[in-house]
Enzyme design. Structure first.
Site, short mmCIF file in Angstrom:
data_model
loop_
_atom_site.label_atom_id
_atom_site.label_comp_id
_atom_site.label_asym_id
_atom_site.label_seq_id
_atom_site.Cartn_x
_atom_site.Cartn_y
_atom_site.Cartn_z
N ARG A 1 -7.56 -36.79 -44.67
CA ARG A 1 -7.32 -37.53 -45.92
C ARG A 1 -6.56 -38.83 -45.69
NH1 ARG A 1 -10.53 -34.38 -46.33
NH2 ARG A 1 -10.79 -32.68 -47.81
N SER B 1 -7.86 -32.48 -56.75
CA SER B 1 -6.89 -31.82 -55.87
C SER B 1 -5.61 -32.64 -55.80
CB SER B 1 -7.47 -31.66 -54.47
OG SER B 1 -8.57 -30.77 -54.49
N GLU C 1 -1.90 -35.62 -52.42
CA GLU C 1 -3.22 -36.19 -52.14
C GLU C 1 -3.58 -37.20 -53.21
OE1 GLU C 1 -7.86 -34.70 -51.78
OE2 GLU C 1 -6.27 -33.43 -51.00
#
Length: 312
Positions: free
Chosen positions: A173, A222, A292
């Site tokens: 990520r 998320s 995130e």
């Protein structure tokens, strides 16, 4: 005189001062952009950034799915790539060129129609190619670094450059894409596959998301990165955070790595809830959750004081 001329910029796209951003993000909360620029094409974007004061912060906005816009708004310029950047074309038997504003659904569907497999996972990510490339977006065992050949990027200076997969330094990520850079297109490569098989995999992914995630709520997707090898939702659940609320912000009872706006939650409440979850998980298991979701802009009280800082 056009609004762009009033703002001191000559553009062919749309430039708007104090543009509300809440309608453009999934949480439906947050303040306004000092300036919102929707370029007509790549050359328009290049010219705009080249003429912009180098000290002015620039941020890209896609579908607004993985984003908290703070209540004081976003200083500087927010760049939103619209229809001119939402095209997908086939390069060869297994390769697609995708505009930075193309959605995951469009890219995966185009791959299906071309008989290209390995790109189905983008069907499950509610965002655009620009965001996928920047954040190494992934789901269901695949990541953008598995399919990206190269990306074409407009740097903060206005320079147009091509970055290879290796140039982007992908990790989980994360990428090394320079600050203020805007991804205008990307080349994705898959493998030969029967369209029916690709569709079947897309259907499986869609059904799995529908069953496990609060897709019909005001959410940001998320919230935290998985603290590998653990899952974020597991440590959140174990810390007793499922259903936790602050104001009208709630930890989803369906999937506790999702935060929800139950009605008119402020971005401050949503972010505070996320920090409370992090604190409870840390106290319970010692696990340090990393955001995130991107958090951008300034807090409302800072806006009143004239602060112009941006953090994420």
């Amino acid at each position: 005189m056009s609004e762009a001329q009033t703002l001191g910029q000559q553009v062919r796209g749309r430039l708007t001062a104090q543009a509300p951003l809440a309608p453009l993000v999934w949480f439906k909360s947050g303040g306004a952009a000092e300036r919102l620029f929707e370029p007509a094409d790549v050359a328009d974007l290049q010219a705009f950034l080249a003429a912009l004061d180098p000290a002015t912060p620039v941020m890209a906005l896609g579908l607004g799915s993985n984003l908290i816009i703070r209540d004081g708004g976003v200083p500087g310029v927010v760049v939103r790539l619209g229809k001119p950047f939402a095209k997908v074309s086939q390069v060869d038997a297994v390769t697609l060129e995708c505009g930075g504003g193309a959605s995951g659904i469009l890219v995966s569907s185009s791959a299906r129609d071309a008989g290209i497999g390995g790109i189905e996972f983008l069907r499950s990510i509610p965002g655009t190619v620009g965001g996928f490339v920047r954040m190494n977006g992934g789901a269901y065992g695949r990541e953008v670094r598995d399919i990206l050949v190269e990306a074409t990027v407009v740097l903060r200076s206005g320079e147009l450059v091509t970055l290879t997969n290796a140039d982007l330094g992908y990790t989980y990520r994360h990428s090394d894409l320079p600050a203020g850079a805007i991804v205008v297109s990307a080349i994705f490569r898959g493998h030969p596959a029967e369209p029916a098989a690709v569709q079947a995999e897309m259907d499986r992914i869609a059904a799995a998301r529908e069953a496990s995630q609060p897709l019909r709520s005001k959410t940001g997707g998320s919230t935290f990165k998985n603290p590998l090898p653990k899952k974020a939702w597991e440590v959140i659940d174990a810390a007793g955070c499922r259903g936790l609320t602050i104001g009208e912000a709630q930890v989803s009872e369906k999937h506790c790595n999702f935060l929800l706006n139950l009605g008119t939650a402020r971005s401050a409440d949503i972010e505070a809830l996320g920090e409370e979850v992090r604190a409870r998980v840390r106290a319970h298991s010692g696990t340090e959750l990393e955001w995130e979701i991107q958090r951008v802009g300034i807090y409302a009280d800072h806006a009143k004081q004239g602060s112009v800082g941006v953090s994420a």
